[in-house]
Design a protein around this motif. Structure first.
Motif, mmCIF file in Angstrom:
data_model
loop_
_atom_site.group_PDB
_atom_site.id
_atom_site.type_symbol
_atom_site.label_atom_id
_atom_site.label_comp_id
_atom_site.label_asym_id
_atom_site.label_seq_id
_atom_site.Cartn_x
_atom_site.Cartn_y
_atom_site.Cartn_z
ATOM 1 N N ASP A 100 3.340 -25.204 47.820
ATOM 2 C CA ASP A 100 3.667 -25.133 49.253
ATOM 3 C C ASP A 100 3.380 -23.751 49.853
ATOM 4 O O ASP A 100 4.214 -23.181 50.557
ATOM 5 C CB ASP A 100 5.146 -25.496 49.475
ATOM 6 C CG ASP A 100 5.460 -26.916 49.038
ATOM 7 O OD1 ASP A 100 4.554 -27.762 49.111
ATOM 8 O OD2 ASP A 100 6.605 -27.168 48.619
ATOM 9 N N VAL A 129 3.105 -20.936 48.328
ATOM 10 C CA VAL A 129 3.700 -19.816 47.582
ATOM 11 C C VAL A 129 3.076 -19.777 46.189
ATOM 12 O O VAL A 129 3.104 -20.778 45.460
ATOM 13 C CB VAL A 129 5.230 -19.957 47.478
ATOM 14 C CG1 VAL A 129 5.812 -18.867 46.571
ATOM 15 C CG2 VAL A 129 5.867 -19.905 48.866
ATOM 16 N N ARG A 137 8.699 -18.504 51.121
ATOM 17 C CA ARG A 137 7.987 -19.168 52.213
ATOM 18 C C ARG A 137 8.461 -18.618 53.557
ATOM 19 O O ARG A 137 7.668 -18.392 54.482
ATOM 20 C CB ARG A 137 8.211 -20.678 52.134
ATOM 21 C CG ARG A 137 7.278 -21.475 53.053
ATOM 22 C CD ARG A 137 7.520 -22.980 52.951
ATOM 23 N NE ARG A 137 7.386 -23.463 51.575
ATOM 24 C CZ ARG A 137 8.383 -23.969 50.856
ATOM 25 N NH1 ARG A 137 9.597 -24.039 51.378
ATOM 26 N NH2 ARG A 137 8.178 -24.388 49.634
#
Length: 698
Positions: free
Chosen positions: A9, A11, A191
């Motif tokens: 995602d 990261v 994030r």
């Protein structure tokens, strides 16, 4: 590669994967750098999480690289941390389980840090005679405060992550201690911070919160100077912390690095690192694989309730193992139980043990006069008088009553374990477990391997030693094994020095200034001069040509057996172990030297130390060559943990290497022309190694 890379995602997750504790070896450092470069080049990555696989974030330097070129090969840890600080994308450390040494320095180099509760946090380098070398002394005080940093860095103390809550060490301490839960929170956190505009925070930019920093540093310096006289590392740590307070960050880093590199070369650091590796190596037996099955030890019996038997029983009770104490007479049993109770009460009074734990231990103790009552024990340890006839009686009875598979152990300090095993029909179950007095305090456990001792028995007792928090060292069978065989030569030289006009106080003082916990005469008074006399008597019966000073026998003839009689080489006041010079002993020695005809001379403290220590070295070399000890570091561990050899000198074998075997041999040659010089014939191994320019410890 020992650092894994994945993207989740947006990261990037860099996971240290160098078991068992994700040591920061060269391959791991390279893996982190490659991960940082991949993340920087990937436009889809907004932030980076750095974590560790398994049961650690990172335990620091990879000990397998200590002393090798890899330890200083680029990228070194300083370079890795610099790359993290310069990363265009924020790096979040997800700290769980263990973050020590370089592992903590790595985390402190990250922009953000999340920690699981219960994680062990430390900068323990001082215990190896060195100090943090990758910014730990500069960054930790900036996040944890000077007070906490002083304590952690100068002592190597371990703290739990939650103890640092409220400081700037961690941005968040998550609720779950599970690494998977921590990683999930770290990814979400990364994030979020990845959306923030830079620059991201750096620990180096923080100010140190330290009211009265100069006063606190001065007080710490004074306290450390008093307690660490033989070790330079703690004071070097103070110097680096002073630099952190007084200088810009980069200048402080330079002070730290120079001090770190200096400490790497000191003999004290060499000694501490030798002891560190020696303790771990002692637990490994070449022909006993780590996967060797072990026997279950749930019940223990101890034969003999004297001082040694009571101490051995306490050792097991304190480890939570039930013990049945056996004696021939009820009054002896009662004295043994009273000794155990007194020792626990004393420990409670000193605040070292809670009353609840003491009572729990005492509740595990049972007593008996009947061998049948211990038949179901998994391990039985004989701790009776050091006489082969007595041992034979005990082991024949044990052989008759103990269940199949029980381990039969002897606490003998000098006698032939193979002969003892021969009193049974199961020699494969017989092993020596030589505890050192007081057994409930002393760390050393000499494990004596008989000719037929089973490998599973060895594996079992080595594992058990860890439960008992003992340092176990394996010895082959010989008179005195490793420790007492060597110390006999040490005590013998001390006696000869008396013959030449030295006093017990002069000899003890010289060797204690060298660093020994106590000198030979204080040691003999503690152990009991009658014990040493019994050993001499037995050996003279077997070898009538052996040479000893007769002073010790004259002392025993006066009933001066040591602390237990209030008089030995020194005088003692009831309830006080302080050794006071004795006019009686002075008179005894004056008469002895007048009658002996031995030339009297002034002996320097330097010669006293050399004769005592080199006597240990020479006998140790013989023990090593005979295979009684598997490696030189085993001998050093025996002397560091059982005989009070100074830790900062690393043990007799390492000390000889640091002096130089050629110089040791030269001094032995000079002694060979003096009083009882025939005893200074060098061990062949010493001669060969010196000629080859090699050392005993490799």
């Amino acid at each position: 590669m020992t650092a894994e890379y994945q993207v989740q995602d947006g990261v990037a997750i860099i996971t240290l994967a160098n078991p068992p504790v994700n040591g920061l070896g060269l391959a791991t450092r390279q893996g982190i750098m490659e991960g940082l470069q991949r993340a920087a080049a990937d436009a889809s990555v907004r932030a980076i999480v750095l974590t560790g696989a398994g049961k650690a974030f990172s335990g620091g330097a990879d000990i397998r690289e200590f002393g090798t070129s890899k330890a200083l090969e680029e990228p070194i840890l300083v370079s890795v941390i610099a790359a993290i600080e310069h990363s265009p994308k924020p790096v979040v450390a997800a700290v769980h389980s263990v973050a020590m040494g370089g592992g903590l320095e790595l985390a402190l180099g990250c922009h953000y840090r999340l920690a699981a509760p219960g994680a062990q946090i430390a900068l323990p380098e001082v215990k190896l005679g060195i100090m943090p070398g990758a910014g730990g002394t500069q960054r930790l005080p900036r996040v944890a405060g000077l007070e906490a940093a002083l304590d952690m860095i100068t002592t190597g103390a371990v703290v739990r992550s939650e103890q640092l809550a409220g400081t700037r060490t961690f941005d968040r301490i998550v609720e779950s201690s599970q690494p998977a839960d921590l990683l999930a929170e770290a990814v979400a956190f990364a994030r979020e911070v990845g959306t923030r505009p830079g620059p991201h925070p750096l620990v180096r930019d923080l100010n140190i919160e330290a009211p009265d920093a100069e006063g606190r540093l001065a007080a710490a310096r004074a306290a450390i100077a008093a307690r660490s006289a033989h070790f330079p590392a703690p004071l070097k740590c103070i110097e680096a912390l002073e630099a952190a307070v007084r200088l810009p960050f980069e200048a402080g880093l330079k002070v730290e690095r120079e001090a770190f590199l200096f400490l790497l070369t000191t003999p004290e650091s060499r000694a501490l690192r030798h002891a560190f590796f020696g303790e771990r190596a002692a637990g490994k037996i070449a022909d006993v694989p780590s996967a060797t099955p072990v026997r279950d030890i749930h019940k223990v019996a101890v034969i003999g309730a004297g001082t040694m038997g009571a101490g051995i029983a306490m050792t097991f009770l304190s480890a939570g193992l039930p013990v049945t104490l056996l004696e021939a007479r009820q009054e002896a049993l009662e004295r043994g139980v009273a000794t155990i109770r007194k020792n626990y009460d004393s420990t409670v009074r000193k605040g070292k043990l809670s009353e609840e734990k003491a009572e729990r231990a005492m509740a595990l103790l049972q007593t008996t006069l009947d061998y049948a009552a211990i038949a179901d024990a998994d391990l039985v340890i004989e701790a009776v008088f050091e006489d082969m006839g007595v041992k034979e009686t005990v082991f024949r009875q044990l052989d008759a009553v103990m269940k199949p598979g029980a381990i039969l152990a002897s606490n003998t300090s000098t006698l032939d374990l193979n002969a003892i095993a021969g009193f049974t029909t199961r020699p494969q179950d017989v092993v020596g477990l030589h505890f050192f007095s007081p057994a409930n305090v002393m760390k050393l456990l000499e494990v004596v391997r008989g000719a037929q001792t089973g490998k599973d028995v060895l594996a079992t007792v080595m594992k058990l030693a860890k439960t008992l928090r003992k340092t176990a060292v394996v010895s082959g069978v010989c008179d005195g094994f490793i420790g007492n065989r060597m110390v006999e030569q040490y005590v013998r030289q001390a006696g000869f020095l008396l013959d030449e006009g030295c006093t017990p106080q002069q000899i003890d003082s010289a060797i204690e200034r060298f660093g020994f916990a106590m000198g030979p005469f204080r040691m003999c008074d503690l152990a009991g001069n009658d014990i040493w006399q019994a050993i001499r008597t037995r050996k003279l019966q077997e070898h009538p040509d052996l040479a000893y000073s007769t002073t010790a026998d004259q002392l025993c003839a006066l009933g001066r057996f040591g602390q237990k009689t209030g008089a030995g080489w020194y005088d003692y006041v009831p309830g006080d172990r302080t050794a006071h010079p004795s006019p009686v002993v002075a008179g005894l020695l004056a008469k002895h030297v007048a009658a002996s005809g031995v030339p009297q001379r002034q002996v320097s403290d330097e010669e006293i130390v050399e004769r005592l220590v080199y006597a240990l070295v020479n006998e140790g070399a013989a023990i090593l060559e005979e295979g009684i000890a598997a490696k030189a570091s085993d001998i050093d561990m025996v002397y560091l943990t059982g005989y009070g050899f100074p830790l900062h000198r690393g043990g007799p074998m390492l000390y000889a290497d640091m002096v130089g075997l050629d110089k040791v041999l030269a001094r032995m040659q000079s002694f060979s022309t003096g009083y009882h010089g025939e005893l200074w014939k060098p061990a062949p191994l010493l001669v060969r190694l010196a000629a080859a320019g090699k050392g005993l410890t490799g």
